[in-house]
Write an enzyme that holds these catalytic residues in place. Structure first.
Site, PDB file in Angstrom:
ATOM      1  N   GLY A  66       0.526  -1.557   0.207  1.00 30.53           N
ATOM      2  CA  GLY A  66       0.256  -0.064  -0.272  1.00 30.53           C
ATOM      3  C   GLY A  66       0.900   1.058   0.332  1.00 30.53           C
ATOM      4  CD  GLU A 126       1.173   0.650   7.247  1.00 33.52           C
ATOM      5  OE1 GLU A 126       1.301   0.796   5.837  1.00 33.52           O
ATOM      6  OE2 GLU A 126       1.005   0.129   7.833  1.00 33.52           O
ATOM      7  CG  ASP A 127      -1.861   1.365   3.621  1.00 34.33           C
ATOM      8  OD1 ASP A 127      -1.269   1.338   4.631  1.00 34.33           O
ATOM      9  OD2 ASP A 127      -1.710   1.073   2.333  1.00 34.33           O
ATOM     10  CG  ASP A 154      -8.556   0.384  10.022  1.00 37.65           C
ATOM     11  OD1 ASP A 154      -8.827   1.472  10.580  1.00 37.65           O
ATOM     12  OD2 ASP A 154      -8.771  -0.230   9.766  1.00 37.65           O
ATOM     13  CG  PHE A 208     -12.544  -0.807   2.279  1.00 33.58           C
ATOM     14  CD1 PHE A 208     -11.892  -1.291   3.495  1.00 33.58           C
ATOM     15  CD2 PHE A 208     -12.793  -0.766   1.325  1.00 33.58           C
ATOM     16  CE1 PHE A 208     -10.881  -2.318   2.757  1.00 33.58           C
ATOM     17  CE2 PHE A 208     -11.256  -1.501   0.813  1.00 33.58           C
ATOM     18  CZ  PHE A 208     -10.721  -2.391   1.780  1.00 33.58           C
ATOM     19  CB  VAL A 209     -10.793   4.667   2.066  1.00 31.19           C
ATOM     20  CG1 VAL A 209     -11.347   5.952   1.845  1.00 31.19           C
ATOM     21  CG2 VAL A 209      -9.648   4.686   2.717  1.00 31.19           C
TER      22      VAL A 209
END
Ligand code: 5GP
Length: 183
Positions: free
Chosen positions: A48, A103-104, A107, A156-157
């Site tokens: 990601g 990091e992407d 969460d 959620f993207v």
């Protein structure tokens, strides 16, 4: 791939490519200032973080090195368990290095907190985190993200490196995936 190419799959566009690029440029200048003379080791988390890494590192004006880790969450389903398996470890020794984890998205924070502990045990000089996005309402573990692109809602993207079933990583902006696509 542009937002228009998949607009039917998105319930909302959260961020355009231009907005993301402008913010990553600001983060790159902050990192340049903070790490001047330190040649940080940027540790990207596959897959990601590829887009954040590519944009951030090219916008930086100081020397840096790049290395990659690939991890997978233990357990099934969509929820992060926080216990991760390292599928690909670093090629580089981090002893005495200034590590910047790239990091992407953060969460629950479980994956990142595990990674930080793992890397800390290898005796680097310092560890900080740069993440494109963070979902503050989902946090279960407090993780300090020194360089953060954007706080976003809990949906959620996809896009800008983030996938659903392997797709949408090459989408230029960030959008909320229409639940109809996965239900
Ligand atoms: P955490 O351990 O913080 O709960 O999980 C972080 C990882 O879950 C991210 O690196 C990313 O791979 C995945 N993830 C979390 N939220 C999303 C999301 O909205 N979209 C996508 N595509 N992946 C997500």
């Amino acid at each position: 791939m542009n937002i228009d190419d998949v607009s039917g799959d998105l319930s909302a566009v959260l961020l355009t490519e231009e907005q993301i690029t402008a913010r990553i440029a600001q983060l790159a200048s902050e990192i340049d200032r903070d790490y001047n003379g330190l040649q940080p080791l940027l540790v990207g988390i596959l897959s990601g973080a590829v887009m954040v890494m590519a944009d951030l590192s090219r916008m930086m004006r100081i020397h840096c090195e790049m290395d990659w880790m690939a991890i997978s969450s233990y357990g099934s389903g969509v929820a992060s368990s926080g216990v991760v398996r390292i599928l690909k470890d670093l090629n580089t020794s981090v002893v005495g290095r200034h590590i910047l984890i790239v990091e992407d998205i953060v969460d629950t924070g479980l994956t990142l907190s595990y990674l930080i502990e793992n890397l800390k045990s290898r005796n680097p000089a310092s560890i900080e985190v740069c993440a494109g996005f963070r979902k503050p309402d989902r946090a279960r573990k407090e993780v300090k993200v020194k360089y953060l692109g954007f706080d976003i809602p809990s949906d959620f993207v996809v896009g800008y490196g983030l996938d659903y079933a392997g797709r949408y990583r090459n989408l230029r902006g960030l959008g909320i995936l229409n639940p109809a696509v996965y239900s």
